[in-house]
Design a protein around this motif. Structure first.
Motif, PDB file in Angstrom:
ATOM      1  N   GLY A  51       1.116   9.063  -5.999  1.00 18.79           N
ATOM      2  CA  GLY A  51       1.517  10.427  -5.699  1.00 18.79           C
ATOM      3  C   GLY A  51       2.572  10.928  -6.671  1.00 18.79           C
ATOM      4  O   GLY A  51       2.507  12.058  -7.163  1.00 18.79           O
TER       5      GLY A  51
ATOM      6  N   LEU B 198       0.833  -1.204   0.000  1.00 18.92           N
ATOM      7  CA  LEU B 198       0.000   0.000   0.000  1.00 18.92           C
ATOM      8  C   LEU B 198       0.864   1.249   0.000  1.00 18.92           C
ATOM      9  O   LEU B 198       0.588   2.206  -0.736  1.00 18.92           O
ATOM     10  CB  LEU B 198      -0.910   0.009   1.236  1.00 18.92           C
ATOM     11  CG  LEU B 198      -2.151  -0.878   1.136  1.00 18.92           C
ATOM     12  CD1 LEU B 198      -2.871  -0.931   2.474  1.00 18.92           C
ATOM     13  CD2 LEU B 198      -3.087  -0.349   0.062  1.00 18.92           C
ATOM     14  N   ALA B 199       1.925   1.251   0.827  1.00 22.13           N
ATOM     15  CA  ALA B 199       2.805   2.407   0.865  1.00 22.13           C
ATOM     16  C   ALA B 199       3.445   2.626  -0.492  1.00 22.13           C
ATOM     17  O   ALA B 199       3.524   3.755  -0.990  1.00 22.13           O
ATOM     18  CB  ALA B 199       3.879   2.216   1.944  1.00 22.13           C
TER      19      ALA B 199
ATOM     20  N   ALA C  73       0.811   3.984  -2.901  1.00 19.65           N
ATOM     21  CA  ALA C  73       0.541   5.395  -2.631  1.00 19.65           C
ATOM     22  C   ALA C  73       1.664   6.265  -3.175  1.00 19.65           C
ATOM     23  O   ALA C  73       1.424   7.333  -3.751  1.00 19.65           O
ATOM     24  CB  ALA C  73       0.381   5.612  -1.118  1.00 19.65           C
TER      25      ALA C  73
END
Lengths: 283, 275
Positions: free
Chosen positions: A271, A263-264, A267
């Protein structure tokens, strides 16, 4: 109309043999990890849905995530800076630049595991550097297993700066020479040429390679395992430790750690892509 | 199995679970402390003594981080020591016993932390990392489940020549390794033949030779014939490692496997991340 849809269809068919296996493997493994993390695919015993692995160790997970993000950010920053400087040197100096380019190219095939072992031998308390500087008995700063993961960040920055340098050189080599000469004839000093001509041209390549480095170091296991502290540990190290634990109940927690890492990374990618699009919009 | 002692406590239970003939014993292991005799002139003789020595010589002792096997067993040894001896801790796990006995051990390790290598801010990753620290002279003690390997390591120069075994008065933990056959094995009969071979005195003697592997045999010497006993008598002796009888004096068996994970977790939560 039909011609463009035919080309699209042909394009999709050409890409399919590469994309389909990736999607199948990724979807399958991530799906299995998700099911295991909520208890729906247990190693032994009945399947019961529970969010306990997700909420139970929030403090430890947050610490591990912070460590991973810190290592990734610091490595990316350093690798980007050193990589850009090396790329500028390669483009500016024709002969010695070729030497730097060769050294960068030689660094890339070294696996991270070997690099981590080498950095460990170099920077540990009784390592090569400590012995050369004549202080095997204390006094040598703690890089390996130290409080700031300095050996980990050094290894990533070293290896990935070569990668960043080569990506930038590859994207710039043709266009930058003429533009730099034009700037020189207009009276720009060398530093001004770098900051006003080379840097803006290199920014897309720098941003993309920086994003790749960030996401890679977020999920990389060997280097923080070999060169990092015992606690707190980076997300991949925690995941592998829990996955290999003799206590099979740790399996869901390992899956939670892995999914958090994914998930990190996702993201970061989203981004980064938004930022890139905005950057392109400004130019 | 005819040559093994049916009452040998190391062979009747495997980490607390009764064997009941489900596994065949293979070799024995003894947890041993090792020290550098040049650095330590007057070695301690008990685990309490070791921890006291560590506090008096800060930065010269550490242990591998659990869940490494060696670090984990060191934790259990400290538990037995703070509880007052191996008899004070029930072999089978119960939450009540854990809540009663574990806090003292964890507290002891927390108090020890500032005197450890690197002040306990980090620990060696596993036994190999600890051995490397010992070989480099950064710590003066190490620990291992396989002391027989030490002969080879000292001979090859990987460990300093002044390496010596540290026997403890109260003994250390010993266990046995077993061979097991999976339920879906395609050739169980063949596997059983191999297991029988592994238990034969000839194989056990060959395996016990420090130049081959150096693993301690599981056989009972009283049940062997004179010729078979001779095989073991002829094994070369080592300058570094005393014979198994000396190493395993006062040995106690392993705690049940259910003790391992809660202790490791408590260590990680309270000791490792404490600072």
């Amino acid at each position: 109309m039909s011609e463009s849809s035919a080309t699209t269809r042909r394009g999709l068919l050409l890409a399919a043999p590469a994309v389909v296996p990736v999607v199948v493997v990724l979807a399958g493994s991530l799906g299995a990890a998700l099911l295991q993390s909520v208890g729906l695919m247990p190693f032994a015993g009945p399947a019961t849905f529970t969010l306990e692995p997700w909420t139970g160790n929030a403090g430890e997970l947050a610490r591990s995530a912070a460590v991973s993000l810190y290592i990734a950010a610091a490595s990316t920053l350093l690798a980007g800076t050193v990589g850009f400087a090396a790329a500028a040197y390669i483009l500016a100096m024709p002969r010695t630049g070729r030497l730097v380019a060769a050294v960068s190219a030689a660094t890339i095939p070294i696996p991270h595991l070997i690099g981590a072992g080498a950095v460990g031998l170099l920077l540990s308390d009784a390592g090569f550097l400590a012995r050369i500087l004549g202080m095997p008995d204390g006094g040598f700063p703690t890089f390996v297993g130290g409080p700031f993961w300095s050996a980990v960040i050094f290894e990533y920055a070293w290896k990935e700066s070569a990668f960043v340098a080569l990506v930038i050189v590859g994207s710039l080599a043709r266009s930058v020479g003429g533009l730099c000469d034009a700037a020189a004839t207009l009276g720009a000093a060398p530093l001004q040429r770098i900051t006003h001509v080379v840097l803006p041209l290199a920014l897309p390549a720098l941003a993309v390679s920086g994003l790749i480095v960030f996401v890679y170091t977020l999920g990389s296991y060997e280097v923080p395992w070999l060169l990092g502290r015992i606690s707190p540990e980076a997300l991949p190290v925690r995941a592998v430790r829990l996955f290999g634990s003799i206590d099979l109940d740790s399996r869901p927690q390992a899956m939670v750690t892995v999914l958090l890492s994914v998930l990190a990374g996702a993201a970061a990618i989203i981004g980064g892509l938004i930022l890139l699009r905005r950057m392109r919009g400004l130019r | 199995m005819e040559y093994t002692d049916p009452d040998d406590p190391l062979l009747t239970h495997d980490f607390g679970v009764p064997v009941d003939g489900c596994e065949a014993p293979w070799h024995k292991a003894q947890f041993t402390y090792v020290y550098n005799s040049e650095a330590i002139a007057d070695p301690p003789t008990s685990l309490d003594g070791i921890l006291e020595w560590a506090e008096e010589n800060p930065g010269r002792f550490t242990y591998p981080a659990p869940p490494d096997f060696t670090g984990s067993v060191f934790l259990r040894e400290v538990l037995l020591s703070t509880a007052g001896g191996a008899d004070e801790v029930p072999q089978t796990f119960s939450q009540e016993a854990f809540d009663r006995l574990a806090p003292a051990a964890i507290q002891k390790l927390e108090e020890l932390e500032p005197s450890l290598w690197r002040e306990g801010r980090t620990y060696p990753r596993d036994e190999q990392a600890l051995n490397r620290l010992f070989a480099n002279g950064e710590v003066d003690m190490t620990m291992t489940y396989g002391p027989a390997r030490l002969t080879d390591l000292v001979e090859s120069g990987a460990l300093p020549e002044s390496t010596e075994i540290l026997p403890l008065k109260e003994g250390t933990v010993g266990n046995a390794s077993f061979l097991a056959i999976p339920a879906n094995a395609s050739d169980a009969a063949g596997a059983m033949v191999v297991a029988n071979l592994a238990l034969s005195p000839e194989q056990q003697a060959a395996k016990a030779n420090p130049e081959v592997w150096g693993q301690f045999p599981v056989l009972d010497m009283d049940r062997l014939s004179a010729d078979q006993r001779q095989l073991f008598k002829e094994l070369p002796s080592s300058d570094v490692v005393p014979p198994y009888e000396v190493l395993s004096r006062n040995a106690h068996g392993e705690l049940a496997a259910e003790w391992v994970t809660p202790l490791d977790q408590a260590w990680r939560q309270d000791v490792a991340s404490g600072r």
